[in-house]
Design a protein around this motif. Structure first.
Motif, PDB file in Angstrom:
ATOM      1  N   GLU A   8       0.832  -1.210   0.000  1.00  0.00           N
ATOM      2  CA  GLU A   8       0.000   0.000   0.000  1.00  0.00           C
ATOM      3  C   GLU A   8       0.867   1.262   0.000  1.00  0.00           C
ATOM      4  O   GLU A   8       0.500   2.264  -0.612  1.00  0.00           O
ATOM      5  CB  GLU A   8      -0.969  -0.010   1.182  1.00  0.00           C
ATOM      6  N   GLU A  10       1.742   1.860  -3.476  1.00  0.00           N
ATOM      7  CA  GLU A  10       0.610   2.454  -4.201  1.00  0.00           C
ATOM      8  C   GLU A  10       0.522   3.955  -3.902  1.00  0.00           C
ATOM      9  O   GLU A  10       0.193   4.751  -4.789  1.00  0.00           O
ATOM     10  CB  GLU A  10      -0.695   1.742  -3.832  1.00  0.00           C
ATOM     11  N   GLU A  37      -4.971   5.754  -0.563  1.00  0.00           N
ATOM     12  CA  GLU A  37      -3.791   4.894  -0.351  1.00  0.00           C
ATOM     13  C   GLU A  37      -3.197   5.103   1.040  1.00  0.00           C
ATOM     14  O   GLU A  37      -2.746   4.140   1.672  1.00  0.00           O
ATOM     15  CB  GLU A  37      -2.738   5.139  -1.431  1.00  0.00           C
ATOM     16  N   ASP A  71      -5.196   3.102   3.283  1.00  0.00           N
ATOM     17  CA  ASP A  71      -4.851   1.672   3.163  1.00  0.00           C
ATOM     18  C   ASP A  71      -3.623   1.335   4.009  1.00  0.00           C
ATOM     19  O   ASP A  71      -3.591   0.319   4.699  1.00  0.00           O
ATOM     20  CB  ASP A  71      -4.576   1.291   1.696  1.00  0.00           C
TER      21      ASP A  71
END
Ligand code: MG
Length: 141
Positions: A52, A55, A84, A87
């Motif tokens: 994550e 990302e 993100e 996350d």
């Protein structure tokens, strides 16, 4: 996407009115309801945090420092970046839940260690211009 942004703003919660424990419980319930607990081992969760984080970084890949700041002025792009970031944080909370770590304790412990490693009087003014990539020594880790 615009409707999601509008909905999120309507239900916005403030950090100063939310405890870490509330967030941990929210994640714990989400995981339990889906019977994902058996997948939440330290290895998988550590990997998930890194995935994550990648990302999150992808949004800024190839941008200059200034462009990375400007990107966040676009509401939809900011929403994607925050998604993100959420996350990453959700997996951090999941990791803490899975292994029984007290996040408040370990963050305080780490900051205390960093205060010792990087005393204000020794680091202030040492990094130079934040946009000068040649002077990025002494960064904490
Ligand atoms: Mg993601």
């Amino acid at each position: 996407m615009a409707n999601e942004v509008t909905e999120a703003k309507r239900t916005a919660a403030k950090d100063d009115a939310t405890t870490v424990d509330e967030l941990r419980q929210m994640v714990r319930t989400f995981v339990a309801q889906r019977e994902w607990k058996s997948y939440h081992d330290p290895k998988s969760l550590a990997m998930s945090i890194a995935i994550e984080a990648a990302e999150l970084m992808e949004h800024f890949q190839w941008l200059t420092t200034e462009q990375s700041r400007e990107l966040l002025e676009d509401e939809e792009r900011r929403w994607q970046v925050e998604d993100e970031l959420a996350d990453v944080f959700i997996y951090v909370l999941s990791f803490a839940n899975a292994v029984g770590t007290e996040l408040s304790e370990i963050v305080r412990r780490k900051i205390a260690r960093n205060q010792h490693r990087f005393p204000v009087e020794k680091v202030i003014g040492k990094l130079g211009d934040a946009d000068d990539k040649t002077s990025s020594k002494n960064q904490e880790s």
